[in-house]
Design an enzyme around this catalytic site. Structure first.
Site, PDB file in Angstrom:
ATOM      1  N   MET A   1      39.969  49.607  25.743  1.00 58.63           N
ATOM      2  CA  MET A   1      38.852  49.313  26.562  1.00 58.63           C
ATOM      3  C   MET A   1      38.175  48.052  25.814  1.00 58.63           C
ATOM      4  SD  MET A   1      36.858  49.721  28.893  1.00 58.63           S
ATOM      5  CE  MET A   1      35.750  48.468  29.530  1.00 58.63           C
TER       6      MET A   1
ATOM      7  N   ASN B   1      35.143  46.758  25.680  1.00 56.35           N
ATOM      8  CA  ASN B   1      33.876  46.626  25.130  1.00 56.35           C
ATOM      9  C   ASN B   1      33.434  45.400  24.485  1.00 56.35           C
ATOM     10  OD1 ASN B   1      33.860  49.603  26.273  1.00 56.35           O
ATOM     11  ND2 ASN B   1      34.721  49.591  24.020  1.00 56.35           N
TER      12      ASN B   1
ATOM     13  N   GLU C   1      43.034  43.337  25.796  1.00 52.67           N
ATOM     14  CA  GLU C   1      41.568  43.563  25.572  1.00 52.67           C
ATOM     15  C   GLU C   1      40.772  42.332  24.955  1.00 52.67           C
ATOM     16  OE1 GLU C   1      41.008  46.181  27.072  1.00 52.67           O
ATOM     17  OE2 GLU C   1      42.971  47.037  26.938  1.00 52.67           O
TER      18      GLU C   1
HETATM   19  N1  0A1 Z   1      39.493  48.097  31.282  1.00 58.38           N
HETATM   20  C1  0A1 Z   1      40.597  48.760  30.690  1.00 58.38           C
HETATM   21  C2  0A1 Z   1      41.168  49.827  31.223  1.00 58.38           C
HETATM   22  C3  0A1 Z   1      40.086  51.175  31.344  1.00 58.38           C
HETATM   23  C4  0A1 Z   1      39.696  51.608  32.365  1.00 58.38           C
HETATM   24  C5  0A1 Z   1      39.031  52.811  32.571  1.00 58.38           C
HETATM   25  C6  0A1 Z   1      38.918  53.476  31.262  1.00 58.38           C
HETATM   26  O1  0A1 Z   1      38.197  54.599  31.341  1.00 58.38           O
HETATM   27  C7  0A1 Z   1      38.764  55.728  31.169  1.00 58.38           C
HETATM   28  C8  0A1 Z   1      39.337  53.067  30.223  1.00 58.38           C
HETATM   29  C9  0A1 Z   1      39.941  51.678  30.010  1.00 58.38           C
HETATM   30  C10 0A1 Z   1      41.646  47.710  30.508  1.00 58.38           C
HETATM   31  O2  0A1 Z   1      42.067  46.999  31.356  1.00 58.38           O
HETATM   32  O3  0A1 Z   1      42.251  47.566  29.429  1.00 58.38           O
HETATM   33 ZN    ZN Z   2      42.038  45.223  31.490  1.00 59.13          ZN
END
Ligand code: 0A1
Ligand code: ZN
Length: 888
Positions: free
Chosen positions: A273, A275, A308
């Site tokens: 993730m 963040n 990421e």
């Molecule tokens: N945005 C992240 C993927 C991701 C989506 C939802 C999540 O919640 C459980 C966790 C990660 C990516 O694209 O890497």
């Molecule tokens: Zn992503």
């Protein structure tokens, strides 16, 4: 009473219903008092009425299972008549017209949070996951991506249990507190949506490094892991620094905080993730060493670390207006990570890896009941839209734009996008407008790619005029109706191509057609012809080079022409595709045959196997590419290609016959090649070495089949100095000699060696789950009782249950349906604590309509059993109702 199979429909969110919030929330001060079973969140929100909102309009914030302790306005406790509080919402009935602060205190239980959303405790480490809607499990908030706030976060925790306290942005202050506690304050100057909030507290060890930007600024880099594991993060750190440098060089994107932290945790629903300034990772995409990680683990770490990091600009600095626009950040970031991997490794092989995933996973999704547009127009549960369509097909759409514009114009438009939309929450229209404005081209027809679900079928018909030396190709495109749209419109499809002459070189040609630009042919109509002249002989046309569009292509070429392209085309992707289409056709012909005995391979199989063997021996080809050509389509891919009336046992048998045929063909040549390409140097994860290992190990499989004894696999296992080879040996033993003493010995040895390494043990569970045969189900049941199995750890569940359902067709698709019932029971059990994980497992049943009648009925019954459960999560309820909905 007959049972109504479709469960009650949950409410739908619709794209056209998007409205901005009534209030803005420019700044947040969040204090988190971290305690395993009784944590507390104190959120002080600055709230400002938006221009257009009437004074006194209610302020409605999102919550999810929240326990409110108190709420105060401008520092004064609110009278209970001034608000409505429920676990899922907080309404301030008549808020002030002028800007005000709202202070909300909620009580949380991170230790009991097994859904792994919001604030949870994993192996003693506090961490958060807020995408998509997890922040509302921490405090009441406008938990949506178009509300951007500046966050200041104060964390407080027991100093011994949580010496490390992290949040987004830069560290401002730390200090000790009475009672063995301490605190840290973090400030993130970049306004961001709540889904990018993160914090971590735990006993962690850092691998430290730094990166100096092109502007000369030194960024502190840390990867936090469990104590003792820092050395296993070295490859991730190396990948991170390469990702920083690549984004500067390729897209001019420079990092924008003083510090970049990564934390690896072992319980995580997804890969990782993004963040802001504090990426949180599933540890499988961080930790690696030669003994316990395979070459693909290393490649995945490099890819996910980069993915990421790249989100910092494509996702964080420019985010999504709403979740319908998810592909704005995901498709684009996948495109960027694919390009990065291509530059770090071999471009052609990377393209093969990416297209194999696209055709294997996304095409299957597009062909089944879960098909949806790259930008969905409605959803019941957003967690169910982190799909191959949004990610991988989304990336292909960006790739098509790059193909249409050419690299310089594509990069120029990307720069415009970054300049124009920095700091904003955007839509796909905003993104596409940048390409239109920058290039002067019209992208209105291209928008259909975002709106229409399904994989276009493109068919080609060729007419060669010997006398005139001209070739005419007629292309037709079609798209099956899907629930969201029955009447599909033609889309612009860029087809990279070449006309291959008898010597294997591309022939020169002339064309007056404006739809042919360089070596790209642009199909925009339902049916269109293109003419090429000036040809000295009949060429073998190579269409869709580099897999230039996410379409299914029926080339219209004879088997002879495809065999020629398989050994002669200068485009590696099309060499592979030509070969693949021949192998697939032969295997499906065998599997679909009406004979009651073993499926018989069609006569042309011998020539196809000879072509494969010829490619294997071609010195100038990369070993990784040759390995790709030697590996047969998986049983799942074959089932997909067959399309209807699938009998997985027959597919398995047909595949085994072809493996034997090829093993016989290579009986003398393959062992020589294997000796030659075996890696003799000390282990390195670099692509060149990985390619040799992949090639040598697939050759080992054929040699083992030819020899009919487990000796080759046992030796591969025992002599291995790295996990790629060891696991290859173990898998071969399990697949071909499951009952042999050598196999049992290897399994026991693996457990002894790696019993305390969770990521390695995932491979041990997965290898056993994928060996063939109906009796596998019993093995799986037994393994769920193994001391190291847990339904709480998503990686372990995916390793055992996911691998079984996805990669053991002869076990999962037992004709008696016992494995379907088993999976249904597991899904219901997991749904009680981790709906996201349960919903993902349900995806393994998306192909039920394609099965032969007996299995189809069995799987439908298992799905109906799930649908009949009264307390389903929204995640599982949504997927099961879409799976069972009448076909479009
Ligand atoms: N945005 C992240 C993927 C991701 C989506 C939802 C999540 O919640 C459980 C966790 C990660 C990516 O694209 O890497
Ligand atoms: Zn992503």
């Amino acid at each position: 009473m007959t049972h109504n199979t479709a469960p009650q429909q949950p409410p739908l969110y619709r794209l056209e219903e998007y409205r901005p919030t009534a209030y803005a929330l420019p700044a947040v001060r969040l204090e988190l008092d971290l305690r395993p079973a009784a944590a507390r969140a104190t959120a002080e929100l600055d709230i400002v009425r938006r221009p257009g909102t009437r004074a006194g309009a209610p302020l409605v914030l999102d919550g999810d299972g929240l326990r409110l302790v108190s709420v105060a306005l401008n520092g004064k406790a609110l009278d209970h008549r001034a608000f409505h509080a429920a676990p899922e919402r907080l309404e301030i009935i008549n808020p002030p017209a002028e800007p005000f602060t709202l202070t909300i205190i909620t009580e949380l239980n991170p230790a009991a949070n097994r859904a792994l959303m919001g604030l949870y405790c994993s192996n003693g480490i506090f961490c958060t996951q807020c995408e998509a809607e997890g922040f509302r499990r921490i405090t009441y908030f406008y938990d949506r991506p178009d509300v951007l706030s500046v966050y200041t976060v104060r964390l407080e925790a027991d100093k011994a249990a949580c010496p490390v306290l992290l949040a987004n942005g830069n560290r401002q202050e730390t200090g000790d507190l009475p009672g063995g506690r301490h605190f840290a304050v973090w400030h993130d100057p970049h306004p961001k949506p709540s889904y990018l909030f993160a914090c971590v507290g735990g006993a962690l060890e850092a691998l430290e490094d730094s990166f100096t930007t092109q502007e000369g600024k030194k960024i502190e880099l840390n990867i936090y892991v469990e104590p003792g594991k820092a050395a296993r993060a070295l490859y991730a750190m190396d990948s991170l620094k390469r990702a920083f440098a690549w984004d500067e060089a390729q897209f001019g994107r420079v990092y924008d905080l003083d510090i970049f932290n990564i934390v690896a945790v072992s319980d995580f629903n997804m890969g990782a993730m993004e963040n802001k300034g504090l990426n949180i990772f599933n540890d499988k995409y961080v930790l690696a060493d030669p003994q316990s990680a395979t070459d693909s683990d290393y490649a995945n770490i490099e890819r996910v670390i980069a993915h990421e990091y790249f989100h910092n600009w494509t996702g964080n600095r420019i985010t999504c207006r709403d979740w319908f626009q998810l592909c704005l950040k995901e498709g684009l970031t996948v495109y960027r990570d694919q390009e990065f991997s291509g530059d770090m490794r071999s471009r052609p092989v990377q393209r093969l890896i990416d297209t194999a995933f696209l055709t294997g996973t996304q095409f299957a999704e597009d062909a089944g009941p879960l098909a949806h547009p790259v930008r969905p127009r409605q959803y019941a549960e957003i967690n169910n839209f982190y799909t191959a369509t949004v990610y991988e097909k989304g990336a292909e759409l960006v790739r098509m734009i790059a193909t249409l514009l050419g690299e310089p114009a594509f990069k120029a438009a990307m720069t415009l996008y970054f300049d124009r939309h920095d700091g904003q929450a955007c839509t796909i229209e905003d993104f596409i407008q940048c390409f239109a404005d920058s290039s002067g081209r019209d992208f209105s027809q291209f928008m259909l790619w975002y709106e229409q679900a399904g994989t276009p079928l493109v068919t080609a018909a060729w007419a060669y005029d010997e006398a005139g030396g001209s070739l005419t190709v007629t292309l037709e495109q079609s798209l099956r109706p899907t629930a969201e749209c029955r009447d599909k419109r033609p889309m612009p499809i860029p087809l990279r191509f070449g006309l291959v002459g008898p010597d294997g070189a591309d022939m020169a040609y002339k064309t007056a057609d404006k739809a042919v630009q360089g070596n790209v042919l642009l199909l925009t109509q339902a049916k269109q012809s293109f003419c090429f002249t000036g040809l000295s002989s009949r060429p073998a046309p190579s269409l869709l080079r580099g897999f230039s569009a996410p379409v299914r292509l029926v080339t219209g070429l004879t088997a002879k022409e495809r065999l020629f392209l398989a050994v002669s085309d200068s485009d590696p992707v099309n060499r592979y595709q030509a070969l693949r289409s021949l192998v697939t056709e032969a295997l499906i012909t065998a599997a679909a045959g009406k004979d009651s005995g073993a499926p018989a391979l069609p006569p042309e199989s011998a020539a196809i196997a000879a072509a494969v063997a010829q490619i294997a021996a071609e010195e100038r080809l990369e070993p990784a590419f040759r390995a790709f050509c030697l590996s047969l389509p998986s049983e799942a891919e074959l089932a997909e290609a067959q399309g209807s009336n699938v009998n997985p046992d027959r597919i398995f048998a047909a595949r085994q016959s072809f493996l034997r045929l090829l093993a016989t063909k290579g009986q003398t040549g393959f062992p020589v090649l294997r000796r030659h390409y075996r890696v003799k140097d000390t282990f390195s994860p670099i692509a060149a070495q990985a390619g040799r290992r992949a090639f040598a190990n697939i050759l080992a499989e054929y040699s083992l089949i030819a020899a009919g004894s487990p000796a080759i696999a046992a030796a591969l296992y025992e002599k291995a100095d790295n996990m790629t080879d060891r696991l290859a040996g173990l898998r071969l033993l399990l697949h071909y000699f499951p009952a042999a003493a050598a196999t049992q010995q290897a399994l026991a040895d693996f457990e002894t060696r790696f019993g305390d390494n969770a990521l390695a043990m995932d491979k041990w569970f997965a290898a056993q789950a994928t060996a063939a045969g109906p009796e596998r189900l019993e093995t799986i049941r037994q393994l769920t009782r193994h001391r190291l199995f847990s339904y709480d750890n998503p990686n372990r569940v995916r390793a055992l249950i996911g691998s079984f359902a996805g990669q053991c067709p002869t076990g999962f698709h037992r004709p008696d349906g016992a494995a379907y019932r088993f999976l249904a029971a597991v899904i219901l059990q997991i749904d009680r604590h981790n709906p996201q994980l349960a919903a993902r497992l349900l995806g393994f049943m998306q192909g039920w309509r394609r099965l032969e009648p007996q299995r189809r009925g069995q799987m439908q019954a298992a799905l109906q059993h799930i649908a009949a459960e009264s307390a389903l999560s929204r995640d599982v309820g949504d997927i099961v109702s879409r799976l069972l909905a009448p076909a479009a």
